[in-house]
Design an enzyme around this catalytic site. Structure first.
Site, short mmCIF file in Angstrom:
data_model
loop_
_atom_site.label_atom_id
_atom_site.label_comp_id
_atom_site.label_asym_id
_atom_site.label_seq_id
_atom_site.Cartn_x
_atom_site.Cartn_y
_atom_site.Cartn_z
N SER A 142 0.83 -1.12 0.15
CA SER A 142 -0.05 0.10 0.05
C SER A 142 0.82 1.19 0.02
O SER A 142 2.09 1.23 -0.34
CB SER A 142 -0.99 0.14 1.27
OG SER A 142 -1.80 1.03 1.13
N ARG A 308 -5.59 3.47 -1.12
CA ARG A 308 -6.57 3.40 -0.10
C ARG A 308 -7.76 2.83 -1.01
O ARG A 308 -8.96 2.44 -0.35
CB ARG A 308 -6.86 5.03 0.08
CG ARG A 308 -8.13 5.10 0.99
CD ARG A 308 -8.16 6.52 1.65
NE ARG A 308 -7.90 7.54 0.73
CZ ARG A 308 -8.05 8.94 0.99
NH1 ARG A 308 -7.94 9.22 2.27
NH2 ARG A 308 -8.33 9.70 0.07
N VAL A 430 -7.72 4.50 10.19
CA VAL A 430 -6.45 4.62 9.39
C VAL A 430 -6.64 4.95 8.03
O VAL A 430 -7.90 5.01 7.44
CB VAL A 430 -5.74 3.18 9.52
CG1 VAL A 430 -5.53 2.95 10.73
CG2 VAL A 430 -6.28 1.91 8.64
N GLU A 431 -5.41 5.44 7.28
CA GLU A 431 -5.68 6.25 6.01
C GLU A 431 -6.69 7.15 5.76
O GLU A 431 -7.32 7.25 4.80
CB GLU A 431 -5.64 4.81 4.89
CG GLU A 431 -4.59 4.06 4.72
CD GLU A 431 -4.32 3.40 3.64
OE1 GLU A 431 -5.06 3.65 2.53
OE2 GLU A 431 -3.66 2.29 3.62
N GLY A 432 -6.86 8.01 6.80
CA GLY A 432 -7.58 9.08 6.62
C GLY A 432 -9.01 8.44 7.42
O GLY A 432 -9.89 7.66 7.08
#
Length: 739
Positions: A142, A308, A430-432
């Site tokens: 990722s 994402r 996570v990731e925003g």
């Protein structure tokens, strides 16, 4: 032009357009736009929404999925990993040997060079077996060193690092989040200072304090985002260079690793990491070399849309599928009041929603992958996929726990949902974080990225380009007037006269509703922009509801696209119908809440009567109602009556014939086979030939009285015994429990 100049002056004075920081500008200009611009236009070209074909895997990718991936899953004992809090060495070694950590690395650099679809399917299968192992494989594939090197690294960096990353000789992590910089990643305080050493070589002295960094404690190379300063202006670009990304070997003096966070007791490495006066070569360690110094935020934004849109949606879909399969089997196997619990409408309601949300999730993921596989990294569509699939997974697993009840809360190797339930909040954050994604990114950034005029007007205004502003402003005005006229016509006719090219039969009405809803969304968006202006950024509840409309427009399109890709299979229509009703109903509620809660900064009382009238009309003339009880029951019954349909819905899960899931499946199939025998016994009970007792008590008497044959007695006996074993939950001795 005189009028335009006056309007430019007025707009600046009244702050009608929001101010855009350089950080926001970088995010807005990253990636590409895809179908989202059709929704924001108010007049979507429907052909563009369903023209793309489904992505396909190569023979090599299919072989890897059916062989190496299944072999890996067969080596995993998720309960043992949870107990020992460690991925076994032999599993780790196999992951490295077979290049699971190098799926996104091109073959020319020693990786597998897989497509986004194959990457997604491999992660989904692994996560259906173990979330902890899935994360271990997910992170290197990722957003992180591997992806950044592929896109931006120097050739020297690629040749050195990528082959090592592909085989796990180096384990990467990426340090972005800090105590004071979470969702606002641009606020990072980690600092690097440029200087020249005694030999005249340009170097960086780094200091950082990061947390929540996955794989940090086991990593050998740290991806690091930091603010780069150049006090002596050695680069000739000022003193503040900006956010920069670099690769830092973890063995260097000053690097501090080793501590662990405990993320919901799911045993994957998630850790803080620090660096104190760590010195590295600027050219060798900045990703892309010195010329990429200060471009870190742009690099991250360009890559974020891809990672994402794959990793978290795939893992979340795996959890949803696992829950649907386990709960459906359980609903047939578990009996209460003399009936399978799946016969009760309360259970059907929850089970149908679980199935519908899982079908929606699969459709959205496949739809997004069709774009990613064509190298269209839409950050907005990826944000929708991440937000909605992680939210759906949380809902699906939670409802599954409600149905499983005591079976769901009893931890042990038989439990199919508890670890997914514990892990659900991880994907949400996570990731925003999802709150930020919904209230700020999807509509806030989407409005500027996908609107046909808004961002162009703002740029022209900031650049004081009167000619461009004149063209965009009057084009925008014509666009608004056109859509205002269209929404009156579409609302009065309920979109019934919209022409949908190249579509026949079921689903046609849904495409008409997409056009109708898109036009209403566009008109309300324009009203919000012009009346709230720069204040719109602060109205996060309103922007969140606008985001809900965009999300559900995307989901409805994905469902219809997916059904078309499945050749409009009639068996899937109940799922399609449920999903469409669900999406349009959520749009309807979002529109109502936008209008009901919309308040102007000044003279709100003037707008109040118009708001009430509009709210009355939209409720009188709704897009849709909730999925009907009939449709929900049809979904639940279809899953319980057809194991093949359940297999289709949950395709991609690892199948283990020694697992509790497989025993549940066997019990489900046995229950369907013995149903005619049970019906004979129940008929005898109703006639008075047999006493009314539970099946395990009356089966022998039924045989003795000739109600059932010897073969049928054996079948029902086998089923009762097997069912008894299947519904047991794990228990432990005091010593085992404390251990």
């Amino acid at each position: 032009m005189t009028v335009t100049r006056f309007l430019m002056w007025m707009i600046e004075k009244l702050k009608i357009f929001p101010r855009i920081s350089q950080t926001e500008r970088t995010a807005l200009e990253a990636g590409k736009t895809w179908v989202e611009k059709e929704f924001f236009s108010g007049k979507p070209e429907l052909k563009k929404l369903f023209m793309d074909s489904k992505a396909q895997m190569t023979e090599e990718e299919i072989h890897f999925l059916n062989n190496e991936t299944k072999t890996l899953c067969s080596m995993i004992d998720d309960w043992n990993i949870y107990k020992t809090r460690k991925i076994p060495d032999e599993v780790d070694q196999y992951i490295r040997e077979k290049k699971f950590l190098g799926m996104i690395i091109p073959k020319s650099y020693g990786g597998l060079g897989f497509s986004h679809l194959a990457h997604s399917r491999v992660l989904e299968t692994i996560c259906s077996r173990s979330y902890a192992v899935g994360i271990y494989v997910m992170v290197p594939n990722s957003l992180g060193p591997g992806e950044l090197l592929v896109h931006y690294g120097t050739e020297k960096q690629r040749k050195y690092y990528l082959p090592r990353l592909a085989v796990g000789q180096d384990i990467p992590c990426f340090g972005l989040t800090e105590p004071r910089a979470g969702s606002d990643a641009s606020a990072i305080e980690s600092k690097g200072v440029l200087f020249k050493d005694e030999n005249g070589e340009l170097k960086i002295k780094l200091n950082w304090n990061k947390r929540w960094i996955t794989l940090a404690s086991v990593s050998t190379v740290l991806g690091l985002a930091f603010q780069l300063e150049d006090p002596d202006e050695l680069l000739g670009r000022g003193k503040d260079i900006g956010i920069t990304c670099a690769l830092i070997p973890s063995h260097l003096p000053g690097v501090k690793l080793g501590r662990r966070h405990d993320p919901m007791s799911i045993p994957f490495p998630n850790c803080p990491m620090e660096g104190h006066d760590v010195v590295v070569s600027a050219e060798d360690h900045i990703i892309g070399g010195i010329e990429k110094a200060g471009f870190g935020w742009s690099m991250l934004m360009d890559c974020l849309g891809t990672g994402r849109g794959i990793s978290l949606p795939s893992s979340s879909l795996a959890s949803s599928k696992r829950a649907v399969r386990a709960v459906t089997h359980h609903s047939v196997a578990r009996r209460q009041f003399g009936l399978p619990i799946g016969k009760f409408e309360g259970v059907m309601e929850f089970l149908s929603e679980m199935a519908g949300l899982t079908f929606l999730s699969q459709s959205v993921l496949d739809y997004s992958l069709s774009a990613l596989n064509r190298h269209i990294p839409s950050s907005l569509c990826s944000a929708i996929s991440k937000y909605q699939l992680t939210e759906f997974s949380r809902q699906v697993v939670s409802k599954g726990m409600d149905i499983l009840a005591g079976t769901g809360i009893s931890m042990g190797p038989r439990n199919q949902l508890a670890l997914s339930y514990m892990a659900a909040p991880i994907a949400i954050t996570v990731e925003g974080a999802n709150i930020l994604t919904r209230s700020f990114i999807i509509f806030g950034q989407g409005l500027l990225r996908a609107h046909p005029f808004a961002y162009k007007e703002i740029k022209a205004l900031e650049e004081k380009n009167v000619e461009d502003f004149d063209r965009y402003l009057w084009g925008h005005m014509g666009h608004v007037i056109h859509n205002c006229i269209r929404i009156i016509y579409l609302s009065l006719t309920r979109g019934l006269f919209v022409i949908v090219p190249e579509w026949r039969g079921k689903g046609y009405r849904a495409w008409q509703k997409i056009v109708w809803a898109s036009c209403l969304f566009s008109v309300l968006s324009e009203k919000a922009m012009f009346t709230l202006g720069g204040q719109l950024k602060k109205k996060e509840q309103i922007t969140g509801r606008f985001a809900d409309v965009v999300i559900n427009l995307y989901m409805a399109s994905a469902v219809l696209w997916s059904w078309k890709q499945n050749k409009k299979d009639p068996k899937l229509w109940p799922f399609v119908q449920w999903s469409l009703d669900y999406s349009f109903y959520r749009m309807q509620k979002a529109f109502e809440q936008i209008i009901y809660n919309f308040e102007l900064p000044v003279l709100n009382w003037v707008f109040w009567p118009f708001r009430k009238i509009l709210l009355f009309f939209i409720r009188l003339n709704p897009l849709s109602y909730e999925p009907s009880d009939k449709n929900s029951q049809e979904l639940a019954v279809a899953l319980m009556e057809s194991p093949d349909l359940l297999q289709t819905l949950t395709k991609g899960m690892y199948e283990d014939q020694n697992s509790q899931m497989y025993r549940l499946q066997q019990c489900h199939e046995m229950a369907l086979k013995v149903r005619p025998i049970e019906q004979k016994i129940k008929k005898a009970m109703r006639s008075g030939r047999l006493d009314k007792k539970r099946m395990h008590h009356i089966k022998d008497t039924a045989f003795e009285k000739g109600v059932i044959t010897k073969e049928e007695h054996q079948q029902i006996s086998d089923f009762v015994d097997f069912q008894w074993d299947v519904i047991q939950v794990d228990s432990f001795s005091e010593e085992e429990y404390l251990a």
